[in-house]
Design a protein around this motif. Structure first.
Motif, PDB file in Angstrom:
ATOM      1  N   ALA A   1      -7.919  -4.304   3.804  1.00 47.27           N
ATOM      2  CA  ALA A   1      -9.141  -4.056   4.577  1.00 47.27           C
ATOM      3  C   ALA A   1      -9.973  -2.955   3.938  1.00 47.27           C
ATOM      4  CB  ALA A   1      -8.790  -3.673   6.003  1.00 47.27           C
ATOM      5  N   VAL A   2     -11.279  -3.122   4.029  1.00 50.47           N
ATOM      6  CA  VAL A   2     -12.216  -2.137   3.506  1.00 50.47           C
ATOM      7  C   VAL A   2     -13.198  -1.767   4.613  1.00 50.47           C
ATOM      8  CG1 VAL A   2     -14.068  -1.702   1.843  1.00 50.47           C
ATOM      9  CG2 VAL A   2     -12.029  -2.981   1.141  1.00 50.47           C
ATOM     10  N   VAL A   3     -13.397  -0.480   4.813  1.00 51.56           N
ATOM     11  CA  VAL A   3     -14.377   0.020   5.778  1.00 51.56           C
ATOM     12  C   VAL A   3     -15.637   0.393   5.015  1.00 51.56           C
ATOM     13  CG1 VAL A   3     -14.909   1.808   7.476  1.00 51.56           C
ATOM     14  CG2 VAL A   3     -12.593   0.879   7.331  1.00 51.56           C
ATOM     15  N   ARG A   4     -16.748  -0.177   5.420  1.00 52.96           N
ATOM     16  CA  ARG A   4     -18.024   0.159   4.798  1.00 52.96           C
ATOM     17  C   ARG A   4     -18.832   1.010   5.768  1.00 52.96           C
ATOM     18  NH1 ARG A   4     -17.956  -5.629   3.581  1.00 52.96           N
ATOM     19  NH2 ARG A   4     -17.188  -5.916   1.444  1.00 52.96           N
ATOM     20  N   VAL A   5     -19.194   2.193   5.328  1.00 53.87           N
ATOM     21  CA  VAL A   5     -20.049   3.102   6.102  1.00 53.87           C
ATOM     22  C   VAL A   5     -21.360   3.205   5.337  1.00 53.87           C
ATOM     23  CG1 VAL A   5     -20.293   5.370   7.160  1.00 53.87           C
ATOM     24  CG2 VAL A   5     -18.006   4.373   6.862  1.00 53.87           C
ATOM     25  N   GLY A   6     -22.345   2.398   5.763  1.00 54.26           N
ATOM     26  CA  GLY A   6     -23.557   2.295   4.967  1.00 54.26           C
ATOM     27  C   GLY A   6     -23.212   1.687   3.621  1.00 54.26           C
ATOM     28  N   ALA A   7     -23.512   2.409   2.520  1.00 56.00           N
ATOM     29  CA  ALA A   7     -23.212   1.919   1.170  1.00 56.00           C
ATOM     30  C   ALA A   7     -21.855   2.380   0.668  1.00 56.00           C
ATOM     31  CB  ALA A   7     -24.307   2.386   0.215  1.00 56.00           C
ATOM     32  N   THR A   8     -21.170   3.217   1.412  1.00 51.60           N
ATOM     33  CA  THR A   8     -19.880   3.761   0.989  1.00 51.60           C
ATOM     34  C   THR A   8     -18.741   2.855   1.439  1.00 51.60           C
ATOM     35  OG1 THR A   8     -20.751   6.008   1.167  1.00 51.60           O
ATOM     36  CG2 THR A   8     -18.344   5.764   1.110  1.00 51.60           C
ATOM     37  N   GLU A   9     -17.806   2.606   0.530  1.00 50.38           N
ATOM     38  CA  GLU A   9     -16.656   1.780   0.862  1.00 50.38           C
ATOM     39  C   GLU A   9     -15.383   2.618   0.824  1.00 50.38           C
ATOM     40  OE1 GLU A   9     -16.321  -1.713  -1.492  1.00 50.38           O
ATOM     41  OE2 GLU A   9     -18.081  -2.674  -0.598  1.00 50.38           O
ATOM     42  N   VAL A  10     -14.526   2.418   1.843  1.00 50.14           N
ATOM     43  CA  VAL A  10     -13.250   3.118   1.916  1.00 50.14           C
ATOM     44  C   VAL A  10     -12.157   2.065   2.075  1.00 50.14           C
ATOM     45  CG1 VAL A  10     -11.840   4.800   3.162  1.00 50.14           C
ATOM     46  CG2 VAL A  10     -14.322   5.132   3.004  1.00 50.14           C
ATOM     47  N   ALA A  11     -11.275   1.997   1.116  1.00 50.02           N
ATOM     48  CA  ALA A  11     -10.173   1.033   1.179  1.00 50.02           C
ATOM     49  C   ALA A  11      -9.067   1.567   2.076  1.00 50.02           C
ATOM     50  CB  ALA A  11      -9.639   0.750  -0.217  1.00 50.02           C
ATOM     51  N   SER A  12      -8.543   0.704   2.922  1.00 51.62           N
ATOM     52  CA  SER A  12      -7.427   1.091   3.778  1.00 51.62           C
ATOM     53  C   SER A  12      -6.112   0.915   3.014  1.00 51.62           C
ATOM     54  CB  SER A  12      -7.446   0.246   5.058  1.00 51.62           C
ATOM     55  OG  SER A  12      -6.435   0.673   5.949  1.00 51.62           O
ATOM     56  N   VAL A  13      -5.006   1.051   3.701  1.00 46.69           N
ATOM     57  CA  VAL A  13      -3.674   0.941   3.109  1.00 46.69           C
ATOM     58  C   VAL A  13      -2.832   0.032   3.987  1.00 46.69           C
ATOM     59  CG1 VAL A  13      -1.557   2.177   2.487  1.00 46.69           C
ATOM     60  CG2 VAL A  13      -3.790   3.228   2.055  1.00 46.69           C
ATOM     61  N   ASP A  14      -2.097  -0.874   3.374  1.00 41.83           N
ATOM     62  CA  ASP A  14      -1.185  -1.733   4.130  1.00 41.83           C
ATOM     63  C   ASP A  14       0.120  -0.974   4.363  1.00 41.83           C
ATOM     64  OD1 ASP A  14       0.268  -3.702   5.313  1.00 41.83           O
ATOM     65  OD2 ASP A  14      -0.149  -5.233   3.802  1.00 41.83           O
ATOM     66  N   GLY A  15       0.371  -0.640   5.618  1.00 42.94           N
ATOM     67  CA  GLY A  15       1.551   0.158   5.946  1.00 42.94           C
ATOM     68  C   GLY A  15       2.752  -0.653   6.367  1.00 42.94           C
ATOM     69  N   ARG A  16       2.643  -1.971   6.340  1.00 45.88           N
ATOM     70  CA  ARG A  16       3.775  -2.812   6.743  1.00 45.88           C
ATOM     71  C   ARG A  16       4.911  -2.670   5.733  1.00 45.88           C
ATOM     72  NH1 ARG A  16       0.236  -8.206   7.769  1.00 45.88           N
ATOM     73  NH2 ARG A  16      -0.617  -7.413   5.796  1.00 45.88           N
ATOM     74  N   GLY A  17       6.097  -2.433   6.247  1.00 44.97           N
ATOM     75  CA  GLY A  17       7.264  -2.249   5.393  1.00 44.97           C
ATOM     76  C   GLY A  17       7.523  -0.812   5.009  1.00 44.97           C
ATOM     77  N   LEU A  18       6.594   0.100   5.319  1.00 43.06           N
ATOM     78  CA  LEU A  18       6.807   1.512   5.012  1.00 43.06           C
ATOM     79  C   LEU A  18       7.706   2.161   6.057  1.00 43.06           C
ATOM     80  CD1 LEU A  18       3.195   2.666   4.016  1.00 43.06           C
ATOM     81  CD2 LEU A  18       5.062   1.986   2.488  1.00 43.06           C
ATOM     82  N   ASP A  19       8.455   3.181   5.632  1.00 35.33           N
ATOM     83  CA  ASP A  19       9.256   3.939   6.592  1.00 35.33           C
ATOM     84  C   ASP A  19       8.314   4.802   7.423  1.00 35.33           C
ATOM     85  OD1 ASP A  19       9.165   6.847   5.410  1.00 35.33           O
ATOM     86  OD2 ASP A  19       9.595   5.528   3.709  1.00 35.33           O
ATOM     87  N   PRO A  20       8.773   5.280   8.605  1.00 35.12           N
ATOM     88  CA  PRO A  20       7.880   6.026   9.512  1.00 35.12           C
ATOM     89  C   PRO A  20       7.167   7.197   8.855  1.00 35.12           C
ATOM     90  CG  PRO A  20       9.915   5.467  10.638  1.00 35.12           C
ATOM     91  CD  PRO A  20      10.098   5.060   9.213  1.00 35.12           C
TER      92      PRO A  20
END
Length: 542
Positions: free
Chosen positions: A387-406
Motif C-alpha cells: 500500500a502507498v499513501v499519497r498526500v498531495g504529490a508526496t508518496e509514502v510506502a507502507s510496510v507489510d507486517g504479516r508474519g512479523l513478530d510483535p
C-alpha cells in the motif's frame, strides 16, 4: 399543574444528567476501563458501552410500561429514578482496569445496562403523567417541559464537569476527578425522590381504575402489540417519529461532539463550552415547538424538524470543518490523501473486541490515517502490492507486517506512522485545531441549525406519542417505540457512524446513518402518521 410539571421535569432532568455524564466523559472512561486496547479501539469500546445503555432501554420500557399500566404512573417512576441514581453512583465508585483488570469493564457494562433499563421506564411515565393532567389545548406546551429536561440534564452534566475540571485541574480530573460528577448523583437522587413523593396518581389513570371492573385482567402487552387497533400506532410511532428522533437529536448533540473532538481536533474544553452554550440557547425551543404544535398540529412541526435536518447535515458538517479547523479544510483541498492498495488486503478499520491485528500494509496505513482523523480516498492497486499513501504529490510506502513478530510489527507501525505524519505535517495538515483560527460564532450558528431541527422534532413528540394510545396501554405502547428509536437508533449512532467513517475513509460518510433513518421517517410520517392534537385522551384512537 405547576407542581406536576416541576416534579416530573426535575426527576427526568436528573436521569438525563446521569446518562449524559457518561457520554460526556467517554474519552476519559476509555483510558480507565479499556486500558489494554489501542487508542481508537478503546474509544470505540467506550462509545459502545455508552450505546449499550441505550440498547437495553426497550427492555426497561416493556417491564416498567407493564407496571405503569397495571399499578400506576407514580409508583413506577419512583422505582426508575431510584435505580438510575444508584447505578450512576456505583460507576463513580468502580475500580478501574489497572486495579481489577477485565472485571472493571464488565462491571461498567452492568452499571450502564442498569442505567438504560431504568431510563427505559422513566420518560414514558413522566410524559404520560404530565399529559394526563394537562388541559387538551396545552398538552404540547406542558409536555414540552418534559422534553426540555434532556437539555437541562446535559447542561447540568457539562456544568459539573467543567467546574470540577477547573477546580481540581485537568491532570487530577483525568486521574480521579472524573468520578465526582457520578458521585453527586446521590444528592440529586435524594432531592428528586423527595419531590416526587409529594405527587398523586394522574386523573386519567384514577378515572380508568374507578370505571373499569376488569382491572385485574388488563393485558398491556397483548392489547398494545397484538391487536391491530393499537399495534399499527406502535409501528407508526416507531417508523414515523422515533427513528428520526434517534438520528437527528443524537447526531446534533453527540456526533457533532465526536466530530469536533476526534476529527477536527478541537480542544475538549472548548467543545464542552460550545455544547453547554448551545444547550442553554436551545433549551427554550422544546417548549416553543411544543406550544406551536398546540396551535398548528404535531405533525407539521415534527416534519419541519426532520426535513431541516436532511437539508442541513452534509453542508452543515462541511461548513463546520471550515469554521472550526480551517487549516484542515485547506489541507484537504490542497493535498488530498489517497490510499492505493490491494483491496483484498484491506480490512474494516473497526474492531469492537480488540482482537484484530491490522498488520497488512493497507491496514497499517489506514490505521494511521484513522487515528489522525484524516479523510482519504481509496484507489485499487495490483494484487499483492504494498500500500502507498499519497498526500498531495508526496508518496509514502507502507510496510507489510504479516508474519512479523510483535516487536518487529510494533517497530514497523511506528516507522510508517512517523513517515505518514511527517508527510501530513509538510502538506499543512494540523495536529490540533488552532484556537486563534476557530470561528466560534460561525461554529455556534451551524450547530444551532442542528439544534433547531432536533428541538422541532422533539418538542411536540411527547404529546404526539401520548395521544396515539388509550389510557389502559399508554405507558407500555408509547414507551417501547420511544426507547427503540432513541435507544437503538440514537444510542448506537456514535459508534455506528464512526465505523462508517473508518470503513470508507471519508470523515463525512458517517452522516449517512442519520440521513437514512430520517428519510424513512419523513416518508412514513407524510403518508400514514395521523394528526392527534385534538384527541381526547380518554377516547380509544381509531
Amino acid at each position: 399543574m405547576r407542581t406536576v410539571v416541576t416534579a416530573s421535569a426535575a426527576g427526568t432532568a436528573f436521569e438525563w444528567y446521569d446518562f449524559f455524564v457518561f457520554g460526556s466523559l467517554a474519552t476519559v472512561i476509555a483510558r480507565h476501563f479499556f486500558a489494554d486496547a489501542g487508542e481508537t479501539v478503546a474509544y470505540i469500546m467506550a462509545l459502545l458501552t455508552f450505546g449499550l445503555g441505550f440498547v437495553v432501554r426497550p427492555l426497561g420500557a416493556l417491564v416498567f410500561g407493564w407496571f405503569g399500566d397495571r399499578t400506576g404512573r407514580k409508583t413506577t417512576f419512583l422505582v426508575t429514578i431510584t435505580l438510575m441514581g444508584l447505578a450512576t453512583v456505583a460507576i463513580g465508585l468502580l475500580p478501574d482496569y489497572g486495579q481489577i483488570g477485565v472485571a472493571a469493564p464488565i462491571l461498567l457494562l452492568v452499571m450502564r445496562m442498569l442505567q438504560g433499563f431504568a431510563l427505559g421506564g422513566e420518560y414514558g411515565g413522566a410524559a404520560i403523567y404530565v399529559a394526563e393532567h394537562a388541559p387538551p389545548g396545552r398538552r404540547g406546551y406542558l409536555t414540552g417541559w418534559i422534553q426540555t429536561t434532556a437539555a437541562f440534564g446535559l447542561i447540568g452534566a457539562l456544568t459539573v464537569i467543567l467546574v470540577t475540571r477547573a477546580a481540581v485541574g485537568a491532570e487530577a480530573f483525568d486521574a480521579w476527578g472524573w468520578r465526582i460528577p457520578f458521585l453527586l448523583s446521590a444528592l440529586l437522587l435524594a432531592i428528586s425522590l423527595w419531590i416526587r413523593l409529594r405527587l398523586n396518581e394522574s386523573p386519567a389513570y384514577r378515572r380508568m381504575e374507578a370505571e373499569a371492573s376488569d382491572a385485574d385482567h388488563r393485558a398491556p402487552y397483548r392489547e398494545a402489540f397484538l391487536t391491530w387497533r393499537n399495534g399499527r400506532f406502535v409501528l407508526l410511532a416507531l417508523f414515523g417519529i422515533m427513528i428520526a428522533q434517534g438520528a437527528v437529536w443524537y447526531c446534533g448533540y453527540f456526533y457533532t461532539r465526536f466530530f469536533m473532538e476526534r476529527v477536527l481536533k478541537v480542544d475538549t474544553n472548548t467543545v464542552d463550552q460550545l455544547v453547554l452554550a448551545l444547550t442553554v440557547a436551545s433549551a427554550g425551543l422544546y417548549v416553543f415547538f411544543g406550544w406551536l404544535s398546540d396551535r398548528i398540529g404535531r405533525k407539521p412541526v415534527m416534519l419541519f424538524g426532520m426535513i431541516l435536518a436532511l437539508v442541513a447535515f452534509f453542508p452543515g458538517f462541511h461548513a463546520l470543518t471550515r469554521a472550526a479547523n480551517p487549516a484542515l479544510a485547506e489541507a484537504q483541498a490542497a493535498a488530498p490523501v489517497t490510499v492505493a492498495a490491494d483491496p483484498a488486503a484491506c480490512a474494516l478499520q473497526f474492531d469492537p473486541v480488540g482482537k484484530a491485528s491490522f498488520s497488512s500494509s493497507c491496514d497499517i496505513a489506514k490505521s494511521v490515517l484513522s487515528n489522525a482523523g484524516v479523510s482519504y480516498a481509496n484507489v485499487a492497486a495490483p494484487p499483492g502490492s504494498v500500500a502507498v499513501v499519497r498526500v498531495g504529490a508526496t508518496e509514502v510506502a507502507s510496510v507489510d507486517g504479516r508474519g512479523l513478530d510483535p516487536e518487529s510489527l510494533a517497530a514497523a507501525r511506528a516507522d510508517v506512522d512517523g513517515r505518514i505524519k511527517a508527510a501530513l505535517a509538510a502538506a499543512g495538515y494540523p495536529q490540533r485545531a488552532d484556537p486563534a483560527r476557530i470561528n466560534l460564532p460561525l461554529v455556534f450558528a451551524i450547530l444551532m441549525i442542528f439544534m433547531v431541527a432536533a428541538t422541532a422534532l422533539y418538542g411536540p413528540q411527547a404529546a404526539a406519542l401520548v395521544e396515539l394510545f388509550p389510557t389502559r396501554v399508554r405507558y407500555t405502547a408509547m414507551s417501547l417505540p420511544y426507547n427503540v428509536g432513541t435507544g437503538w437508533v440514537g444510542g448506537l449512532l456514535p459508534a455506528a457512524s464512526f465505523a462508517l467513517v473508518a470503513w470508507s475513509g471519508n470523515i463525512y460518510f458517517g452522516l449517512w446513518y442519520s440521513v437514512f433513518f430520517t428519510a424513512v421517517a419523513v416518508v412514513v410520517s407524510l403518508l400514514w402518521l395521523p394528526e392527534t392534537r385534538r384527541r381526547d385522551l380518554n377516547a380509544i384512537p381509531t
